[in-house]
Design an enzyme around this catalytic site. Structure first.
Site, PDB file in Angstrom:
ATOM      1  N   ARG A  32       0.843  -1.192   0.000  1.00  0.00           N
ATOM      2  CA  ARG A  32       0.000   0.000   0.000  1.00  0.00           C
ATOM      3  C   ARG A  32       0.881   1.245   0.000  1.00  0.00           C
ATOM      4  O   ARG A  32       2.039   1.202   0.384  1.00  0.00           O
ATOM      5  CB  ARG A  32      -0.904   0.019   1.233  1.00  0.00           C
ATOM      6  CG  ARG A  32      -2.084  -0.942   1.163  1.00  0.00           C
ATOM      7  CD  ARG A  32      -2.923  -0.869   2.415  1.00  0.00           C
ATOM      8  NE  ARG A  32      -2.092  -1.071   3.597  1.00  0.00           N
ATOM      9  CZ  ARG A  32      -1.603  -0.093   4.351  1.00  0.00           C
ATOM     10  NH1 ARG A  32      -1.887   1.173   4.101  1.00  0.00           N
ATOM     11  NH2 ARG A  32      -0.839  -0.377   5.386  1.00  0.00           N
TER      12      ARG A  32
ATOM     13  N   LYS B 203      -8.323  -2.616   1.746  1.00  0.00           N
ATOM     14  CA  LYS B 203      -8.132  -1.676   2.842  1.00  0.00           C
ATOM     15  C   LYS B 203      -8.925  -0.388   2.596  1.00  0.00           C
ATOM     16  O   LYS B 203      -9.216   0.352   3.531  1.00  0.00           O
ATOM     17  CB  LYS B 203      -6.646  -1.394   3.071  1.00  0.00           C
ATOM     18  CG  LYS B 203      -5.915  -2.559   3.806  1.00  0.00           C
ATOM     19  CD  LYS B 203      -6.494  -2.849   5.172  1.00  0.00           C
ATOM     20  CE  LYS B 203      -5.624  -3.559   6.195  1.00  0.00           C
ATOM     21  NZ  LYS B 203      -5.060  -4.851   5.935  1.00  0.00           N
TER      22      LYS B 203
ATOM     23  N   HIS C  18      -8.903  -3.849  13.576  1.00  0.00           N
ATOM     24  CA  HIS C  18      -7.903  -4.459  12.700  1.00  0.00           C
ATOM     25  C   HIS C  18      -7.369  -5.682  13.436  1.00  0.00           C
ATOM     26  O   HIS C  18      -6.358  -5.631  14.136  1.00  0.00           O
ATOM     27  CB  HIS C  18      -6.769  -3.458  12.424  1.00  0.00           C
ATOM     28  CG  HIS C  18      -5.775  -3.940  11.418  1.00  0.00           C
ATOM     29  ND1 HIS C  18      -4.437  -3.651  11.487  1.00  0.00           N
ATOM     30  CD2 HIS C  18      -5.932  -4.694  10.305  1.00  0.00           C
ATOM     31  CE1 HIS C  18      -3.815  -4.215  10.458  1.00  0.00           C
ATOM     32  NE2 HIS C  18      -4.691  -4.849   9.730  1.00  0.00           N
TER      33      HIS C  18
ATOM     34  N   SER D 113       0.978  -5.042  10.570  1.00  0.00           N
ATOM     35  CA  SER D 113       1.371  -5.944   9.494  1.00  0.00           C
ATOM     36  C   SER D 113       2.572  -6.801   9.891  1.00  0.00           C
ATOM     37  O   SER D 113       3.558  -6.289  10.414  1.00  0.00           O
ATOM     38  CB  SER D 113       1.704  -5.114   8.258  1.00  0.00           C
ATOM     39  OG  SER D 113       1.921  -5.968   7.172  1.00  0.00           O
TER      40      SER D 113
ATOM     41  N   LYS E  80      -1.306 -11.931  12.715  1.00  0.00           N
ATOM     42  CA  LYS E  80      -2.767 -12.080  12.767  1.00  0.00           C
ATOM     43  C   LYS E  80      -3.245 -13.263  11.920  1.00  0.00           C
ATOM     44  O   LYS E  80      -3.986 -14.119  12.389  1.00  0.00           O
ATOM     45  CB  LYS E  80      -3.474 -10.804  12.248  1.00  0.00           C
ATOM     46  CG  LYS E  80      -3.323  -9.599  13.135  1.00  0.00           C
ATOM     47  CD  LYS E  80      -4.090  -8.400  12.591  1.00  0.00           C
ATOM     48  CE  LYS E  80      -3.641  -7.950  11.215  1.00  0.00           C
ATOM     49  NZ  LYS E  80      -2.228  -7.520  11.152  1.00  0.00           N
ATOM     50  N   THR E  81      -2.796 -13.289  10.660  1.00  0.00           N
ATOM     51  CA  THR E  81      -3.249 -14.352   9.760  1.00  0.00           C
ATOM     52  C   THR E  81      -2.682 -15.692  10.206  1.00  0.00           C
ATOM     53  O   THR E  81      -3.411 -16.691  10.329  1.00  0.00           O
ATOM     54  CB  THR E  81      -2.832 -14.022   8.306  1.00  0.00           C
ATOM     55  OG1 THR E  81      -3.453 -12.798   7.929  1.00  0.00           O
ATOM     56  CG2 THR E  81      -3.252 -15.114   7.345  1.00  0.00           C
TER      57      THR E  81
ATOM     58  N   ASP F 246      -8.387 -10.548   9.367  1.00  0.00           N
ATOM     59  CA  ASP F 246      -7.870  -9.173   9.330  1.00  0.00           C
ATOM     60  C   ASP F 246      -8.809  -8.053   9.789  1.00  0.00           C
ATOM     61  O   ASP F 246      -8.341  -7.076  10.352  1.00  0.00           O
ATOM     62  CB  ASP F 246      -7.405  -8.860   7.899  1.00  0.00           C
ATOM     63  CG  ASP F 246      -6.430  -7.707   7.816  1.00  0.00           C
ATOM     64  OD1 ASP F 246      -5.434  -7.722   8.563  1.00  0.00           O
ATOM     65  OD2 ASP F 246      -6.661  -6.787   7.022  1.00  0.00           O
TER      66      ASP F 246
ATOM     67  N   ARG G 247       2.413 -12.238  -1.304  1.00  0.00           N
ATOM     68  CA  ARG G 247       1.098 -12.496  -0.709  1.00  0.00           C
ATOM     69  C   ARG G 247       0.333 -13.557  -1.476  1.00  0.00           C
ATOM     70  O   ARG G 247       0.597 -13.805  -2.645  1.00  0.00           O
ATOM     71  CB  ARG G 247       0.247 -11.220  -0.764  1.00  0.00           C
ATOM     72  CG  ARG G 247       0.720 -10.087   0.094  1.00  0.00           C
ATOM     73  CD  ARG G 247       0.071 -10.149   1.460  1.00  0.00           C
ATOM     74  NE  ARG G 247       0.534  -9.053   2.300  1.00  0.00           N
ATOM     75  CZ  ARG G 247       0.043  -8.808   3.509  1.00  0.00           C
ATOM     76  NH1 ARG G 247      -0.929  -9.546   4.021  1.00  0.00           N
ATOM     77  NH2 ARG G 247       0.521  -7.831   4.232  1.00  0.00           N
TER      78      ARG G 247
HETATM   79  P1  ATP Z   1      -1.027  -8.185   7.689  1.00  0.00           P
HETATM   80  O1  ATP Z   1      -1.786  -7.187   8.504  1.00  0.00           O
HETATM   81  O2  ATP Z   1      -0.039  -7.513   6.779  1.00  0.00           O
HETATM   82  O3  ATP Z   1      -1.915  -9.150   6.973  1.00  0.00           O
HETATM   83  P2  ATP Z   1      -0.432 -10.220   9.735  1.00  0.00           P
HETATM   84  O4  ATP Z   1      -0.489  -9.685  11.111  1.00  0.00           O
HETATM   85  O5  ATP Z   1      -1.588 -11.021   9.267  1.00  0.00           O
HETATM   86  O6  ATP Z   1      -0.069  -9.023   8.707  1.00  0.00           O
HETATM   87  P3  ATP Z   1       1.079 -12.572   9.118  1.00  0.00           P
HETATM   88  O7  ATP Z   1       0.667 -12.652   7.683  1.00  0.00           O
HETATM   89  O8  ATP Z   1       0.466 -13.566  10.035  1.00  0.00           O
HETATM   90  O9  ATP Z   1       0.888 -11.093   9.665  1.00  0.00           O
HETATM   91  O10 ATP Z   1       2.656 -12.639   9.133  1.00  0.00           O
HETATM   92  C1  ATP Z   1       3.453 -13.131  10.181  1.00  0.00           C
HETATM   93  C2  ATP Z   1       4.750 -13.624   9.555  1.00  0.00           C
HETATM   94  O11 ATP Z   1       5.709 -13.887  10.537  1.00  0.00           O
HETATM   95  C3  ATP Z   1       4.504 -14.907   8.785  1.00  0.00           C
HETATM   96  O12 ATP Z   1       5.317 -14.884   7.649  1.00  0.00           O
HETATM   97  C4  ATP Z   1       4.964 -15.979   9.800  1.00  0.00           C
HETATM   98  O13 ATP Z   1       5.406 -17.134   9.170  1.00  0.00           O
HETATM   99  C5  ATP Z   1       6.124 -15.250  10.463  1.00  0.00           C
HETATM  100  N1  ATP Z   1       6.447 -15.689  11.853  1.00  0.00           N
HETATM  101  C6  ATP Z   1       7.651 -16.094  12.260  1.00  0.00           C
HETATM  102  N2  ATP Z   1       7.650 -16.378  13.582  1.00  0.00           N
HETATM  103  C7  ATP Z   1       6.404 -16.123  14.030  1.00  0.00           C
HETATM  104  C8  ATP Z   1       5.792 -16.224  15.317  1.00  0.00           C
HETATM  105  N3  ATP Z   1       6.462 -16.623  16.380  1.00  0.00           N
HETATM  106  N4  ATP Z   1       4.488 -15.894  15.429  1.00  0.00           N
HETATM  107  C9  ATP Z   1       3.811 -15.448  14.343  1.00  0.00           C
HETATM  108  N5  ATP Z   1       4.337 -15.345  13.097  1.00  0.00           N
HETATM  109  C10 ATP Z   1       5.628 -15.682  12.934  1.00  0.00           C
HETATM  110 MN    MN Z   2      -2.930 -10.779   7.640  1.00  0.00          MN
END
Ligand code: ATP
Ligand code: MN
Length: 538
Positions: free
Chosen positions: A60, A201, A221, A239, A243-244, A258, A323
């Site tokens: 973004r 978004k 969020h 980010s 979360k995911t 999300d 992604r």
């Molecule tokens: P966005 O808001 O951009 O979608 P998000 O909060 O959903 O971000 P994730 O997509 O879950 O973030 O990304 C977390 C990244 O960190 C993943 O690539 C995951 O494999 C990695 N990772 C490594 N160690 C950990 C951990 N201990 N806990 C969570 N994620 C981890």
């Molecule tokens: Mn996510």
């Protein structure tokens, strides 16, 4: 059509100012996939997923996100660097240029909606220049039934023209790309960028205004899932904090990854119909559910394929922000519809690259409010040459770029709801352990999952404070033991080999917290201010 029994519905775009377009209305994801491939705009990976490059933008562009300042918005929006005002007449002028640009083109139009709860449903029409962007809309928004499409009156319109380039001096934009929300005309106008995240978004930002202002509902969020007993958990975080990843848990039904609303009827509902996961370093061993969701129907963005069509998830030569989007039913264990009860546990996820925040700790209500307003995570080196130290990053409500109102408004709603629901709040550091970025390592996903499971299974001795240690710097309650996690990992200081370095770094971070919080102090009660760290470097 010729065949009466198979009349394909179409729609005219003249009322949008788009003339003589060849409209592809409501195509199936398979059709959009095939058109994308046949036009050479994407390729099919070995998994069956579509792989596209989003072009110049692979993320973004928050500096090019505007909101039209008019009677509906002028007194309500928290104007500033995040919510940048745009003149109504400049919007009209730019809109006309965009629809002229789209006229006589082949376009892809989809009717869909946001918000899984009937009472909050927001009907949307998406008009895309590219077929794969329209397939993204199929994946990410909720999909109406045939019957619902009979007389579908969309309330909001997304006009998405990645190939249109604005001229900053003439159009009032900062540069050639823009994402502009107009709450009076109910239009999200996106141009000059093919990054699909702007589409999802954009509507999220719109809902973050509409729900609190008109429906007295809290937008968040966060991701959400629900256990076998119906206990909902939600995960806030910026980010890349998890979360995911962490909401995708085979033992719990996924509500969404999300964007959610928390209603006054004690429910939590998903805004979306799909997930948008980061795939950097993705492996089947660590994240099997997400890995297996990458099949026909999914869209991979900005990944590198080898000659067999397999993705090299370690290859970040286009971007670190690789992604995949997929409809939520690509995940096996999901909640249908995407609605849960009041949350029982809330997790604040932070990727602390200083490696000083405990991997899990319990927050008091004042600490919860303080950390929600602060919205801390860290950015690590990597993109910019010469950046070796982690940089603290604060984003109010764990999502400032998408929040049109003052953060205090969302914080008040959350505090109020948390108290009424009697929810437990946990701070989870999914970032570094054993030292800062460059010295320590990222917390093992296996350990983070074990800590979260321990909370959800009630294994953390919630009511016995002897089981906790109050952290001397952050003041949070750190559990002394946790099933499935080595005890030494629970105390960040003990994972460093150097107490002095640990405290010096911890104070560096608490000073950054204090500096950031200054701008919110006037809006916060003494109670909330007390939720901050306990010790600082002077
Ligand atoms: P966005 O808001 O951009 O979608 P998000 O909060 O959903 O971000 P994730 O997509 O879950 O973030 O990304 C977390 C990244 O960190 C993943 O690539 C995951 O494999 C990695 N990772 C490594 N160690 C950990 C951990 N201990 N806990 C969570 N994620 C981890
Ligand atoms: Mn996510």
């Amino acid at each position: 059509m010729g065949n009466n029994s198979e009349v394909t519905k179409t729609i005219a775009l003249e009322k949008y100012g788009i003339k003589k377009a060849h409209v592809n209305y409501q195509l199936t994801p398979e059709e959009l996939h095939d058109i994308t491939v046949s036009k050479g705009l994407g390729v099919e990976a070995a998994s069956g997923a579509l792989a596209v490059d989003t072009g110049e933008f692979t993320g973004r562009s928050p500096k090019d996100r505007f909101i039209v300042k008019d009677d509906v918005t002028k007194d309500k929006i928290w104007w500033g660097d995040v919510n940048i005002p745009f003149e109504p007449h400049a919007f009209d002028k730019l809109y006309n240029k965009v629809v002229d640009y789209l006229s006589e083109k082949e376009l892809f139009v989809r009717d869909c909606y946001a918000c899984a709860d009937e009472n909050y449903k927001l009907k949307i029409r998406v008009i895309n220049e590219y077929p794969w962007s329209n397939q993204f809309a199929y994946n990410m928004f909720l999909r109406p039934t045939e019957a619902e499409l009979e007389d579908f009156n969309p309330e909001w319109t997304i006009v998405n023209a990645p190939g249109f380039m604005a001229v900053a001096e003439e159009d009032g934009t900062r540069q050639h790309n823009f994402a502009i929300l107009n709450f009076t005309k109910k239009i999200a106008l996106i141009g000059g960028t093919g990054y699909t995240g702007e589409i999802k978004k954009g509507i999220f930002s719109a809902l973050n205004f509409i729900l609190p202002v008109f429906k007295n509902t809290m937008p968040m969020h966060c991701s959400a899932n629900v256990g076998k007993d119906g206990d909902t958990a939600i995960f806030f975080g910026l980010s890349g904090t998890g979360k995911t990843t962490l909401s995708t848990d085979p033992n719990r039904s996924l509500i969404g990854d999300d964007e959610h609303g928390w209603t006054n009827e004690n429910t939590v509902f998903n805004f979306e119909g799909g997930c948008y996961a980061k795939v950097i370093n993705l492996s089947r061993d660590n994240e099997p559910e997400i890995f297996d969701a990458i099949k026909k129907g999914a869209i991979l963005e900005n990944v590198i394929l080898n000659d067999k069509g397999d993705v090299d998830f370690a290859d970040t030569s286009i971007t670190q922000n690789t992604r995949v989007s997929y409809p939520i039913h690509h995940i096996e264990n999901i909640q249908v519809p995407s609605i849960g009860k009041n949350p029982k546990n809330i997790f604040f996820l932070t990727a602390d690259a200083f490696g000083v925040i405990p991997p899990i700790s319990k927050l008091t209500p004042s600490q919860a409010a303080y950390h929600f307003i602060s919205g801390y995570t860290a950015k690590v080196a990597g993109t910019e040459a010469g950046v070796k130290e982690p940089v603290p990053s604060f984003s109010a409500c764990f999502g400032a770029p998408f929040m049109p109102l003052h953060p205090a408004k969302y914080a008040e709603m959350l505090s109020d709801k948390m108290i009424k629901a009697g929810v437990n709040v946990w701070l989870v550091n999914t970032g570094w352990t054993g030292g800062p970025y460059g010295v320590g390592t990222r917390m093992k996903l296996k350990y983070t999952r074990a800590m979260i499971n321990a909370v959800l299974n009630g294994d953390l001795g919630l009511y016995n404070y002897d089981d906790y240690h109050i952290h001397s710097v952050f003041g949070v309650a750190q559990p002394r033991s946790c099933p499935g996690v080595p005890t030494s990992v629970l105390s960040p200081r003990s994972t460093w080999n150097d107490d002095e370095a640990y405290y010096t770094t911890a104070f560096k971070l608490t000073n950054a917290f204090r500096e950031n919080f200054k701008k919110f102090e006037a809006h916060c009660t003494e109670e909330i201010r007390r939720g901050g760290p306990q010790r600082y470097a002077f």
